[in-house]
Write a protein that holds these residues in place. Structure first.
Motif, short mmCIF file in Angstrom:
data_model
loop_
_atom_site.label_atom_id
_atom_site.label_comp_id
_atom_site.label_asym_id
_atom_site.label_seq_id
_atom_site.Cartn_x
_atom_site.Cartn_y
_atom_site.Cartn_z
N LEU A 256 0.78 -1.23 0.00
CA LEU A 256 0.00 0.00 0.00
C LEU A 256 0.82 1.29 0.00
O LEU A 256 0.48 2.22 -0.74
N PRO A 257 1.89 1.42 0.77
CA PRO A 257 2.64 2.68 0.71
C PRO A 257 3.18 2.98 -0.70
O PRO A 257 3.13 4.13 -1.15
N ALA A 258 3.66 1.97 -1.38
CA ALA A 258 4.18 2.18 -2.73
C ALA A 258 3.05 2.55 -3.69
O ALA A 258 3.20 3.46 -4.51
N LEU A 259 1.93 1.88 -3.59
CA LEU A 259 0.79 2.19 -4.46
C LEU A 259 0.26 3.59 -4.17
O LEU A 259 -0.11 4.33 -5.09
N ARG A 260 0.22 3.97 -2.90
CA ARG A 260 -0.25 5.30 -2.53
C ARG A 260 0.68 6.37 -3.11
O ARG A 260 0.23 7.38 -3.65
N PHE A 261 1.99 6.14 -3.03
CA PHE A 261 2.96 7.09 -3.58
C PHE A 261 2.75 7.25 -5.09
O PHE A 261 2.71 8.36 -5.60
N VAL A 262 2.61 6.12 -5.79
CA VAL A 262 2.40 6.17 -7.23
C VAL A 262 1.12 6.92 -7.56
O VAL A 262 1.08 7.77 -8.44
N ASP A 263 0.07 6.62 -6.83
CA ASP A 263 -1.22 7.26 -7.07
C ASP A 263 -1.14 8.77 -6.86
O ASP A 263 -1.70 9.55 -7.63
N GLU A 264 -0.42 9.21 -5.84
CA GLU A 264 -0.33 10.64 -5.53
C GLU A 264 0.62 11.39 -6.47
O GLU A 264 0.46 12.59 -6.67
N HIS A 265 1.60 10.71 -7.04
CA HIS A 265 2.63 11.42 -7.80
C HIS A 265 2.69 11.08 -9.29
O HIS A 265 3.52 11.66 -10.00
N LEU A 266 1.88 10.20 -9.77
CA LEU A 266 1.99 9.76 -11.16
C LEU A 266 1.80 10.91 -12.15
O LEU A 266 2.44 10.95 -13.19
N GLY A 267 0.96 11.88 -11.82
CA GLY A 267 0.73 13.01 -12.71
C GLY A 267 1.77 14.11 -12.63
O GLY A 267 1.71 15.09 -13.37
N VAL B 247 11.79 8.99 -12.89
CA VAL B 247 11.38 7.59 -13.06
C VAL B 247 12.01 6.71 -11.99
O VAL B 247 11.39 5.76 -11.51
N ALA B 248 13.21 7.05 -11.54
CA ALA B 248 13.89 6.25 -10.53
C ALA B 248 13.09 6.15 -9.24
O ALA B 248 13.20 5.14 -8.52
N LEU B 249 12.30 7.16 -8.92
CA LEU B 249 11.50 7.12 -7.68
C LEU B 249 10.32 6.14 -7.79
O LEU B 249 9.80 5.70 -6.80
N LEU B 250 9.90 5.86 -9.01
CA LEU B 250 8.80 4.91 -9.18
C LEU B 250 9.33 3.50 -9.03
O LEU B 250 8.69 2.62 -8.62
#
Length: 176
Positions: free
Chosen positions: A156-167, A173-176
């Motif tokens: 969940l923390p990784a998915l939450r980060f992606v969801d909040e920052h994908l736009g 890219v390295a942070l993803l």
């Protein structure tokens, strides 16, 4: 008239609540999907993921009342939640299950389409999906990896980060 759903594939998820039946001694119906044959009874909920071939055959002599809702359960930019957690197709009725009230609310929201109906519809779907994860989570699995709910706290923390920052166009890219 005897109804049935002949074998088909749909491009969204299907919520199929069996509100009641009459006319047969012990009415039920059979869902056939992906090599599984499932027997369902009044009060049960069937959740059929998008892209899954399925057919529904009611018992001869039974008259059914059902509520069918087509929906999307995409999270984190397009991952289907039903596939992610490997939701089973069949959830038997239970005294605490919100299947009846949620089915009626979903049908009402879609039929009326009052201002804000999409948010109300999504909130009602989420309420039931969260109930299924919490109350029936032992039946869920992350595809190919054992119990799903036990793995979610790590993911969940990784998915939450992606969801909040994908736009964010400045996100490396390295942070993803």
């Amino acid at each position: 008239t005897r109804w049935l759903i002949k074998p088909r594939v749909i491009q969204d998820n299907m919520w199929f609540y069996l509100a009641g039946a009459s006319g047969a001694r012990s009415p039920g119906l059979t869902l056939v999907s992906g090599g599984e044959t499932i027997r369902a009874r009044p009060g049960d909920l069937l959740l059929i993921p998008k892209g899954r071939r399925h057919a529904v055959y009611p018992d001869a002599g039974a008259t059914w009342r059902q509520i069918a809702v087509h929906f999307f359960a995409d999270v984190y930019q397009g991952v289907n939640l039903l596939d992610l957690l490997n939701f089973p197709l069949h959830f038997p009725a239970a005294p605490d299950a919100p299947f009846a009230s949620a089915s009626e609310a979903l049908a009402r929201e879609y039929a009326l389409r009052a201002p804000g109906w999409r948010r109300a519809f999504a909130a009602e779907l989420m309420r039931v999906l969260v109930y299924l994860v919490r109350a029936r989570g032992e039946r869920l699995q992350v595809a190919g990896r054992g119990p799903g709910p036990a793995q979610l706290p790590r993911l969940l923390p990784a998915l939450r980060f992606v969801d909040e920052h994908l736009g964010d166009p400045d996100l490396p890219v390295a942070l993803l």
